[in-house]
Enzyme design. Structure first.
Site, PDB file in Angstrom:
ATOM      1  N   GLU A   4       0.861  -1.207   0.000  1.00  0.00           N
ATOM      2  CA  GLU A   4       0.000   0.000   0.000  1.00  0.00           C
ATOM      3  C   GLU A   4       0.884   1.239   0.000  1.00  0.00           C
ATOM      4  OE1 GLU A   4      -3.493   1.016   0.200  1.00  0.00           O
ATOM      5  OE2 GLU A   4      -2.303   2.822  -0.065  1.00  0.00           O
ATOM      6  N   CYS A  18     -20.064   4.318  -4.704  1.00  0.00           N
ATOM      7  CA  CYS A  18     -21.128   5.061  -4.047  1.00  0.00           C
ATOM      8  C   CYS A  18     -21.966   5.891  -5.012  1.00  0.00           C
ATOM      9  CB  CYS A  18     -20.591   5.961  -2.937  1.00  0.00           C
ATOM     10  SG  CYS A  18     -21.940   6.570  -1.900  1.00  0.00           S
ATOM     11  N   ASP A  33     -14.238  -2.522  -4.657  1.00  0.00           N
ATOM     12  CA  ASP A  33     -14.505  -1.778  -5.885  1.00  0.00           C
ATOM     13  C   ASP A  33     -13.770  -2.322  -7.108  1.00  0.00           C
ATOM     14  OD1 ASP A  33     -15.867  -0.180  -4.109  1.00  0.00           O
ATOM     15  OD2 ASP A  33     -14.534   1.558  -4.284  1.00  0.00           O
ATOM     16  N   CYS A  93     -26.759   1.909   0.952  1.00  0.00           N
ATOM     17  CA  CYS A  93     -26.533   3.318   0.667  1.00  0.00           C
ATOM     18  C   CYS A  93     -27.312   4.151   1.669  1.00  0.00           C
ATOM     19  CB  CYS A  93     -27.029   3.625  -0.751  1.00  0.00           C
ATOM     20  SG  CYS A  93     -27.021   5.378  -1.130  1.00  0.00           S
TER      21      CYS A  93
END
Ligand code: UQ1
Length: 384
Positions: A18, A144, A270, A313
């Site tokens: 990362e 989102c 994602d 959501c």
């Protein structure tokens, strides 16, 4: 996932690749863009979220080589693995819009999708006096998908708070480049009298808006505030890699999250082609499933636990109201609480604004939150 793996195989056998110095809780940026939360509360040093004893390789993945069970990083390091979990997220392609990212130097433009531009949304909101406030939605997959609407509803609520809604010259528009139908989900709701949907406006050239800075929007008479949801795509490193499907997403089994071709490779979040909405809530549910899948694979058994596509959501509709939409692969409602979640509620706002960040930092990052399925069953007494 690293902390869950640590529990299975010991910290010394787990590594995280990362590059970022800071780790962000992005779901709160919706509220930062509307001035309801501070940006500084959304990030922590990455080092503070690495499980103790786990090696942090602070580098970027440059190449995946699943046929040789290794990856290569930007610094040329080769790392081999027995099991690989791909969690590379989604890439923001602001530069695919003509005029961006340079246009962010302009005061009326913000975007809640980036740490660099989210506070500009709040500034634009405060500076707004009258005219068009425009909220864009790209014709690509997004993370989102509710966020472009949330900031529109919050803007409306802010204008109402400061009594701007009475002025004649106010026009809030969701400027969608995809067909409007794609925006609809079972809980989609619109405040019809103040909001306006403009759909299918393209410039035909392949770029998303005309030069200079959104010529098509200028046709509407210009804008006094613009919130950009950028086009998004799978991370470049995945687009051409053997683990990707034809669209560039990690090609995983939709029930077990195991890679379709490489059995020791897994995907979450994602960056995958899981056919559900890309949200943090979906990742939470996926993490519980993936934990079980990997446990069984490590024991040479077949994965049994199946992901139902759970995603959620919390649709922020004002400074103290949220509609909590939760659904599965079939887009059927999969509600956690034993009350009507399609109503705007203060309790669900507090859940979104205060409880979720706590849950994320303290429970999910410690590997103890696999989504709300347990509570859903409890609240519904085992019935669903
Ligand atoms: C959730 O699990 C989650 O991930 C941590 C979110 O992301 C911020 C959410 O917004 C929501 C709603 C959930 C689901 C949790 C409950 C209690 C319904």
């Amino acid at each position: 996932m690293a902390t869950r793996m640590k529990r299975k195989v010991g910290a010394e056998n787990v590594a995280i690749v990362e590059p970022s110095e800071r780790h962000f809780y992005q779901p709160i940026w919706t509220l930062v863009g509307a001035g309801a939360k501070q940006l500084s509360l959304s990030g922590r040093p990455t080092v503070s979220v690495i499980p103790s004893g786990v090696e942090w390789i602070q580098d970027r993945v440059a190449e995946l080589n699943p046929d040789k069970n290794c990856i290569r990083t930007d610094n040329g390091k080769e790392i081999s693995y027995r099991y690989l979990i791909i969690a590379l997220g989604i890439q923001l392609d602001y530069e695919k819009i003509k005029g961006l990212p340079e246009g962010f130097a302009y005061p009326k433009i913000g975007s809640n999708y980036s740490v660099k531009t989210v506070e500009k949304t709040w500034k634009a909101l405060q500076d707004f006096k009258e005219g068009n406030a425009i909220f864009t939605f790209p014709n690509t997959p997004v993370k989102c998908a509710g966020a472009p609407q949330k900031i529109m509803y919050l803007s409306e609520a802010y204008f109402r708070k400061i009594s701007l809604l009475n002025i004649k010259n106010l026009n809030l528009s969701l400027f969608s480049l995809s067909s409007f139908k794609n925006l609809l989900h079972p809980f989609f709701f619109l405040k019809q009298n103040t909001l306006n949907i403009i759909k299918n406006v393209t410039d035909g050239s392949g770029a998303y808006f005309k030069n200079p800075l959104f010529g098509n929007i200028l046709k509407l008479g210009g804008y006094e505030m613009l919130h950009v949801t950028p086009p998004m795509s799978s991370p470049d490193v995945l687009k051409t890699s053997p683990v990707a499907d034809s669209a560039g997403w990690v090609d995983v089994d939709k029930e077990t999250l195991q890679h379709k071709k490489y059995p020791n490779v897994f995907g979450i979040g994602d960056c995958t082609n899981l056919p559900t909405s890309k949200t943090a809530a979906a990742v939470a549910a996926q993490s519980g499933i993936l934990d079980r899948t990997i446990s069984l694979i490590m024991k040479n058994q077949k994965p049994t636990k199946k992901y139902d596509g759970y995603t959620s959501c919390p649709l922020v509709t004002g400074y103290n109201s949220v509609i909590l939409a939760e659904f599965d692969y079939r887009a059927e409602p999969l509600e956690t609480f034993p009350f009507d979640q399609s109503k705007e509620r203060l309790s669900m706002y507090l859940m979104k604004a205060d409880m979720m960040p706590f849950l994320y930092w303290n429970i999910m990052l410690r590997g103890y939150w696999g989504g709300p399925a347990f509570f859903r069953k409890l609240f519904h007494l085992g019935m669903s």
